[in-house]
Scaffold this active site. Structure first.
Site, PDB file in Angstrom:
ATOM      1  N   ASP A   1      -3.760   2.144  -6.010  1.00 13.14           N
ATOM      2  CA  ASP A   1      -4.464   1.010  -5.418  1.00 13.14           C
ATOM      3  C   ASP A   1      -5.975   1.236  -5.384  1.00 13.14           C
ATOM      4  O   ASP A   1      -6.754   0.292  -5.521  1.00 13.14           O
ATOM      5  CB  ASP A   1      -3.948   0.753  -3.998  1.00 13.14           C
TER       6      ASP A   1
ATOM      7  N   HIS B   1       0.032   8.099  -0.198  1.00 10.27           N
ATOM      8  CA  HIS B   1       1.054   7.103  -0.510  1.00 10.27           C
ATOM      9  C   HIS B   1       2.302   7.408   0.296  1.00 10.27           C
ATOM     10  O   HIS B   1       2.648   8.573   0.517  1.00 10.27           O
ATOM     11  CB  HIS B   1       1.387   7.125  -2.009  1.00 10.27           C
TER      12      HIS B   1
END
Length: 429
Positions: free
Chosen positions: A364, A306
């Site tokens: 995600d 991330h």
């Protein structure tokens, strides 16, 4: 007050800039006088080291893997709260009492239905339009139908618009889905929860009522809580910048939705499923991982790592358990797509290459699997992200509108184009 000295070595002129401290996070240099005193701006592409505002809503520490909503750890909210309670917290700053929560829920329920004229708006879209384009258009059109609360300087009008947006987003999203697959629009129900209502509007039919699966509802609710707010990301910054011009919140949020639609922002969970489909079979994983590790190969591993969280994404820890519970409850553990996902997860958590680079599965990765397991079409993934994030957008907008000295946003630039030159007629060129 502590200050930092900034000196122009060309002229020797110095100024003292205040150092501002927040509740958490690094201190910031207040350089508002830089241009006035030294005639210079700061150069910060993508604003990665610039604090664009003061906010009390969200705090992120990417190095430590911390996410707080109004000071509350996301882990506690995901375990103990529900989406509407989180909405109340983000909007008003405190967790509601029982009475406050009942009143808030009632207010949301009173605004879930769309004006019938707005329903006809859907017919103007092409039969295969992307649902995000529909979402942008319909949310932007809300101000044409709900003009009784258009005074953004009136706190009551601002609050009414915020409630309407949160209440109507599931209806707008479900209608987008049903329009594209040719199913009738389903009216919202006030006898079920916010997430249950969203699911029944998407999946029920006049001849086949939707049967609520509590595990599925819980998985989607947790996903929505985790996506409700995430500080000054691209879409939130868009909403704030649009709002600084005193545009109506529905228009501002439409801008946020358009920004979220970008594949670098809201499309990551969709990219996860496309990657799993590309891999195709568990036996192909080693070769895919090999390609990913090859510096000369452009293969990307979606849903890992991330930009903000340099440690483990705190949201991923929460949604991982929810994802596993859902797969077990739905009996989809033998489906190739989910087998591939679970094997990728195992490798990422055990392989030194991933561990050393902190390439852990992020939110995600798991949200993509959850939405796929719930039979939600790929093109609706970002739409549901937008439904969840709508409260974050409107909370940031409301906070900004309460600023005493609100000014329109106006980023500066470093001009590197041609110097001044004179016009030459076409015959002489």
């Amino acid at each position: 007050m502590d200050t930092v000295t900034i000196t122009d070595n060309r002229t020797g002129k110095s100024i003292e800039c205040p150092i501002k401290q927040g509740t958490h996070g690094p201190d910031v240099i207040d350089c508002q006088t830089l241009y006035k005193e030294l005639g210079m701006f700061t150069f910060d592409p993508a604003f990665v080291t610039t604090a664009s505002c003061e906010s009390k809503i969200t705090f992120i520490d990417g190095d430590k893997g911390i996410l707080l909503y109004r000071g509350y750890p996301i882990e506690q909210l995901a375990e103990n709260s529900n989406y509407l309670e989180v909405c109340y917290l983000l909007l008003y700053g405190e967790l509601p009492t029982t009475t406050e929560m009942e009143g808030f829920t009632d207010n949301i329920n009173r605004h879930t239905i769309l004006n019938e004229g707005l329903l006809r708006f859907y017919n103007g879209f092409r039969h295969n339009a992307h649902p995000m384009s529909i979402l942008v258009g319909v949310v932007g059109a809300l101000s044409s139908y709900y003009y009784d609360a258009m005074d953004i300087n009136d706190p009551e009008h601002r609050n009414r618009s915020a409630l309407r947006l949160i209440a109507k987003m599931p209806t707008i999203a479900a209608n987008s889905h049903n329009y594209l697959i040719g199913h009738p629009y389903v009216y919202p129900r006030n006898d079920v929860g916010y997430v249950e209502n969203l699911m029944q509007m998407m999946f029920s039919m006049p001849n086949r009522p939707y049967e609520i699966n509590e595990v599925a509802v819980k998985a989607l609710e947790i996903m929505m809580i985790l996506h409700a707010e995430h500080e000054q990301n691209a879409s939130t910054s868009t909403v704030r910048l649009a709002g600084s011009s005193q545009a109506h919140p529905f228009s501002c949020v439409a801008g946020g939705i358009a920004t979220l639609w970008g594949p670098a922002h809201g499309g990551a969970n969709e990219a996860v499923i496309r990657m799993l489909q590309e891999i195709g079979d568990v036996k192909n994983i080693p070769k895919y991982i090999e390609r990913f590790k090859d510096k000369n190969d452009p293969t990307r591993l979606m849903g890992f790592g991330h930009r903000v969280y340099k440690n483990y994404d705190p949201r991923a820890k929460i949604i991982r358990n929810s994802c596993h519970d859902l797969l077990n409850a739905l009996g989809t553990a033998d489906q190739p797509l989910f087998e591939i996902a679970m094997e990728l997860e195992r490798i990422a958590l055990e392989d030194d290459y991933f561990i050393e680079r902190k390439l852990y599965p992020n939110v995600d990765f798991y949200s993509g699997i959850i939405l796929s397991a719930l039979d939600i079409p790929l093109n609706m993934f970002t739409v549901l992200f937008a439904v969840a994030r709508s409260v974050g957008w409107v909370s940031q907008w409301m906070e900004m509108m309460n600023e005493e000295n609100l000014r329109i946003g106006r980023p500066r630039q470093l001009y590197i184009g041609a110097s001044q030159r004179d016009y030459v007629s076409m015959k002489q060129r």
